[in-house]
Design a protein around this motif. Structure first.
Motif, mmCIF file in Angstrom:
data_model
loop_
_atom_site.group_PDB
_atom_site.id
_atom_site.type_symbol
_atom_site.label_atom_id
_atom_site.label_comp_id
_atom_site.label_asym_id
_atom_site.label_seq_id
_atom_site.Cartn_x
_atom_site.Cartn_y
_atom_site.Cartn_z
ATOM 1 N N VAL A 24 -3.410 3.631 -2.794
ATOM 2 C CA VAL A 24 -3.327 2.394 -3.570
ATOM 3 C C VAL A 24 -3.084 1.238 -2.615
ATOM 4 O O VAL A 24 -2.270 1.351 -1.681
ATOM 5 C CB VAL A 24 -2.185 2.450 -4.609
ATOM 6 C CG1 VAL A 24 -2.141 1.162 -5.425
ATOM 7 C CG2 VAL A 24 -2.337 3.665 -5.518
ATOM 8 N N ARG A 25 -3.751 0.119 -2.828
ATOM 9 C CA ARG A 25 -3.498 -1.113 -2.073
ATOM 10 C C ARG A 25 -3.582 -2.272 -3.045
ATOM 11 O O ARG A 25 -4.629 -2.523 -3.646
ATOM 12 C CB ARG A 25 -4.496 -1.278 -0.924
ATOM 13 C CG ARG A 25 -4.137 -2.404 0.060
ATOM 14 C CD ARG A 25 -4.987 -2.296 1.317
ATOM 15 N NE ARG A 25 -4.563 -3.263 2.322
ATOM 16 C CZ ARG A 25 -5.183 -4.416 2.568
ATOM 17 N NH1 ARG A 25 -6.266 -4.747 1.883
ATOM 18 N NH2 ARG A 25 -4.736 -5.235 3.502
ATOM 19 N N GLY A 72 7.025 4.847 -25.755
ATOM 20 C CA GLY A 72 6.004 5.216 -24.786
ATOM 21 C C GLY A 72 6.268 4.697 -23.389
ATOM 22 O O GLY A 72 5.406 4.807 -22.508
ATOM 23 N N ASP A 73 7.471 4.167 -23.144
ATOM 24 C CA ASP A 73 7.796 3.582 -21.838
ATOM 25 C C ASP A 73 8.206 4.668 -20.843
ATOM 26 O O ASP A 73 9.298 4.646 -20.280
ATOM 27 C CB ASP A 73 8.901 2.535 -22.001
ATOM 28 C CG ASP A 73 9.128 1.732 -20.729
ATOM 29 O OD1 ASP A 73 8.150 1.495 -20.004
ATOM 30 O OD2 ASP A 73 10.279 1.343 -20.471
ATOM 31 N N ASP A 74 7.330 5.643 -20.664
ATOM 32 C CA ASP A 74 7.496 6.734 -19.702
ATOM 33 C C ASP A 74 6.224 6.843 -18.873
ATOM 34 O O ASP A 74 5.108 6.700 -19.412
ATOM 35 C CB ASP A 74 7.724 8.069 -20.427
ATOM 36 C CG ASP A 74 9.173 8.293 -20.825
ATOM 37 O OD1 ASP A 74 10.009 7.425 -20.555
ATOM 38 O OD2 ASP A 74 9.443 9.347 -21.420
ATOM 39 N N TYR A 75 6.381 7.171 -17.583
ATOM 40 C CA TYR A 75 5.224 7.242 -16.690
ATOM 41 C C TYR A 75 5.419 8.347 -15.673
ATOM 42 O O TYR A 75 6.535 8.605 -15.219
ATOM 43 C CB TYR A 75 5.010 5.899 -15.983
ATOM 44 C CG TYR A 75 4.738 4.787 -16.964
ATOM 45 C CD1 TYR A 75 3.454 4.576 -17.465
ATOM 46 C CD2 TYR A 75 5.777 4.006 -17.440
ATOM 47 C CE1 TYR A 75 3.216 3.592 -18.405
ATOM 48 C CE2 TYR A 75 5.549 3.023 -18.383
ATOM 49 C CZ TYR A 75 4.265 2.818 -18.864
ATOM 50 O OH TYR A 75 4.032 1.860 -19.814
ATOM 51 N N ALA A 76 4.308 8.976 -15.275
ATOM 52 C CA ALA A 76 4.375 10.027 -14.270
ATOM 53 C C ALA A 76 4.838 9.481 -12.928
ATOM 54 O O ALA A 76 5.461 10.201 -12.146
ATOM 55 C CB ALA A 76 3.010 10.692 -14.133
ATOM 56 N N ALA A 77 4.534 8.226 -12.648
ATOM 57 C CA ALA A 77 4.985 7.594 -11.410
ATOM 58 C C ALA A 77 5.022 6.087 -11.620
ATOM 59 O O ALA A 77 4.172 5.528 -12.326
ATOM 60 C CB ALA A 77 4.069 7.951 -10.248
ATOM 61 N N ARG A 78 6.009 5.444 -10.997
ATOM 62 C CA ARG A 78 6.154 3.979 -11.048
ATOM 63 C C ARG A 78 6.503 3.466 -9.654
ATOM 64 O O ARG A 78 7.243 4.114 -8.918
ATOM 65 C CB ARG A 78 7.314 3.534 -11.952
ATOM 66 C CG ARG A 78 7.242 3.846 -13.424
ATOM 67 C CD ARG A 78 8.360 3.081 -14.109
ATOM 68 N NE ARG A 78 8.620 3.472 -15.483
ATOM 69 C CZ ARG A 78 8.747 2.614 -16.494
ATOM 70 N NH1 ARG A 78 8.623 1.326 -16.267
ATOM 71 N NH2 ARG A 78 9.003 3.030 -17.710
ATOM 72 N N VAL A 79 6.014 2.268 -9.352
ATOM 73 C CA VAL A 79 6.474 1.494 -8.204
ATOM 74 C C VAL A 79 6.850 0.111 -8.723
ATOM 75 O O VAL A 79 6.006 -0.600 -9.269
ATOM 76 C CB VAL A 79 5.399 1.361 -7.111
ATOM 77 C CG1 VAL A 79 5.877 0.422 -6.000
ATOM 78 C CG2 VAL A 79 5.037 2.718 -6.529
ATOM 79 N N SER A 84 0.835 -1.201 0.000
ATOM 80 C CA SER A 84 0.000 0.000 0.000
ATOM 81 C C SER A 84 0.866 1.246 0.000
ATOM 82 O O SER A 84 1.977 1.249 0.537
ATOM 83 C CB SER A 84 -0.942 0.002 1.209
ATOM 84 O OG SER A 84 -0.217 -0.005 2.419
ATOM 85 N N TRP A 85 0.346 2.296 -0.604
ATOM 86 C CA TRP A 85 1.018 3.592 -0.619
ATOM 87 C C TRP A 85 0.022 4.666 -1.073
ATOM 88 O O TRP A 85 -1.076 4.354 -1.546
ATOM 89 C CB TRP A 85 2.230 3.576 -1.562
ATOM 90 C CG TRP A 85 1.915 3.536 -3.035
ATOM 91 C CD1 TRP A 85 1.747 4.605 -3.870
ATOM 92 C CD2 TRP A 85 1.719 2.366 -3.861
ATOM 93 N NE1 TRP A 85 1.481 4.180 -5.155
ATOM 94 C CE2 TRP A 85 1.466 2.820 -5.179
ATOM 95 C CE3 TRP A 85 1.751 0.996 -3.612
ATOM 96 C CZ2 TRP A 85 1.211 1.945 -6.239
ATOM 97 C CZ3 TRP A 85 1.508 0.117 -4.663
ATOM 98 C CH2 TRP A 85 1.250 0.585 -5.956
ATOM 99 N N ARG A 86 0.406 5.913 -0.924
ATOM 100 C CA ARG A 86 -0.290 7.028 -1.570
ATOM 101 C C ARG A 86 0.678 7.705 -2.516
ATOM 102 O O ARG A 86 1.867 7.819 -2.220
ATOM 103 C CB ARG A 86 -0.789 8.060 -0.540
ATOM 104 C CG ARG A 86 -1.977 7.624 0.300
ATOM 105 C CD ARG A 86 -2.505 8.818 1.090
ATOM 106 N NE ARG A 86 -3.629 8.466 1.943
ATOM 107 C CZ ARG A 86 -3.536 8.251 3.250
ATOM 108 N NH1 ARG A 86 -2.353 8.347 3.857
ATOM 109 N NH2 ARG A 86 -4.597 7.950 3.954
ATOM 110 N N ASP A 88 4.757 7.038 2.511
ATOM 111 C CA ASP A 88 5.386 5.775 2.902
ATOM 112 C C ASP A 88 4.736 4.592 2.179
ATOM 113 O O ASP A 88 3.514 4.552 1.977
ATOM 114 C CB ASP A 88 5.236 5.542 4.412
ATOM 115 C CG ASP A 88 5.922 6.620 5.235
ATOM 116 O OD1 ASP A 88 6.798 7.334 4.695
ATOM 117 O OD2 ASP A 88 5.600 6.729 6.432
ATOM 118 N N LEU A 89 5.575 3.621 1.814
ATOM 119 C CA LEU A 89 5.093 2.375 1.244
ATOM 120 C C LEU A 89 5.160 1.293 2.332
ATOM 121 O O LEU A 89 6.085 1.270 3.144
ATOM 122 C CB LEU A 89 5.941 1.946 0.035
ATOM 123 C CG LEU A 89 5.847 2.863 -1.188
ATOM 124 C CD1 LEU A 89 6.927 3.927 -1.159
ATOM 125 C CD2 LEU A 89 5.923 2.067 -2.471
#
Length: 247
Positions: free
Chosen positions: A199-200, A117-124, A98-100, A240-241
Motif C-alpha cells: 500500500v502507498r 459494523g465498525d470492525d476491520y481485519a486490519a487498520r492503520v 507506505s506499508w505491506r 514496516d511502515l
C-alpha cells in the motif's frame, strides 16, 4: 459518549505520546527486532476504553518482500486495541505513507455505515493536530472534557485506512461514532486475503479528500485489527511502515 466514539477513537496515541517530549519524525521498523521480542520503542500497546478483550501483538518471521524478516502479527478474537507510535511530521514535506499488510480473512460484518459494523481485519490510523478552534462547539467541548479526564493533548482528526468488506476499495466516509475520524477503504473482501499486499497512500491528499481542507501536522500513527463488535476472529500482519517525501 460510547468508548468506541470520539474519545475511544482518539485515545490511540495517549500513552505513546507521553513516552518522549520530542516525538520522532520516523516510524520505528519492526524488521530490526528479533522474532519474539517486544515491538520497538516508541511503539506501545494502547487498550481502548470499555473494550473488554485486547488484541495480541507479537513479532514473528515472515516473507513480505520475498525474503525472511521480522513483521508484526496481530491476533484479534472478539477484541480491539492498538499499537501506537507518536510522530512529529509535516505531511506537506513527507506525504507518502507506505506499508505491506496481510490478513487471514476479511471481517464479514465490516461496514463503516453502522456502529455494529465498525470492525476491520486490519487498520492503520494516522492522527493529526487539527486546530481546536476550527471545531464545532460540541466537538470542542468533547475534546476539552477528554483532555481534562485523561490529562493529555489528544489528536483532533484522524484517517483510518482499513481492510473492509461492505464498501469497495476507494470508498471514503465518516466513522459511525465520530466524523473526526474518516474511513478510507484500501482493500476489501477476500480476494487478496492470505497475500502480502503493498500500500502507498498520499496522506495529505487523502486528508483533503476526506475533510475538504489541507492536512495539519501528523502527531501519531497506530495499527490494529478490530473484532469486538462482530465477535469474529482474524489475524493481521504488518511489515514496516514508512513516511516519505515525494519521489
Amino acid at each position: 459518549m460510547n468508548g468506541r466514539g470520539l474519545i475511544g477513537a482518539i485515545l490511540l496515541v495517549l500513552s505513546a505520546t507521553a513516552l518522549a517530549q520530542a516525538p520522532p519524525a520516523v516510524i520505528a521498523p519492526f524488521s530490526l527486532a528479533a522474532p519474539g521480542a517486544t515491538p520497538p520503542a516508541p511503539w506501545q500497546h494502547q487498550p481502548l476504553p470499555k473494550v473488554e478483550r485486547e488484541n495480541r501483538f507479537t513479532l514473528v518471521e515472515d516473507t513480505p518482500g520475498g525474503r525472511a524478516q521480522t513483521v508484526l502479527r496481530i491476533d484479534s478474537e472478539a477484541a480491539a486495541s492498538t499499537l501506537a507510535h507518536p510522530l512529529s511530521v509535516d505531511p506537506g514535506e513527507r506525504p507518502w505513507l507506505s506499508w505491506r499488510w496481510k490478513v487471514s480473512a476479511p471481517v464479514a460484518g465490516s461496514d463503516f455505515r453502522r456502529k455494529e459494523g465498525d470492525d476491520y481485519a486490519a487498520r492503520v490510523y494516522v492522527l493529526f493536530d487539527y486546530p481546536v478552534e476550527r471545531l464545532s462547539f460540541g466537538e470542542r467541548a468533547a475534546i476539552a472534557l477528554a483532555r481534562v479526564l485523561h490529562g493529555a493533548e489528544l489528536p483532533t482528526a484522524a484517517l483510518a485506512y482499513v481492510w473492509g468488506t461492505a464498501q469497495a476499495a476507494g470508498a471514503i466516509g465518516p466513522n459511525p461514532y465520530t466524523d473526526r475520524v474518516r474511513m478510507v477503504v484500501v482493500d476489501s473482501g477476500a480476494v487478496r486475503a492470505g497475500q502480502w499486499v503493498g500500500v502507498r497512500r498520499n496522506v495529505a491528499e487523502d486528508f483533503r479528500a476526506a475533510f475538504g481542507e489541507e492536512a495539519p501536522p501528523i502527531t501519531g500513527i497506530a495499527v490494529a485489527a478490530d473484532t469486538d463488535n462482530t465477535g469474529e476472529a482474524v489475524t493481521a500482519w504488518f511489515e514496516d511502515l514508512r513516511l516519505e517525501a515525494a519521489r
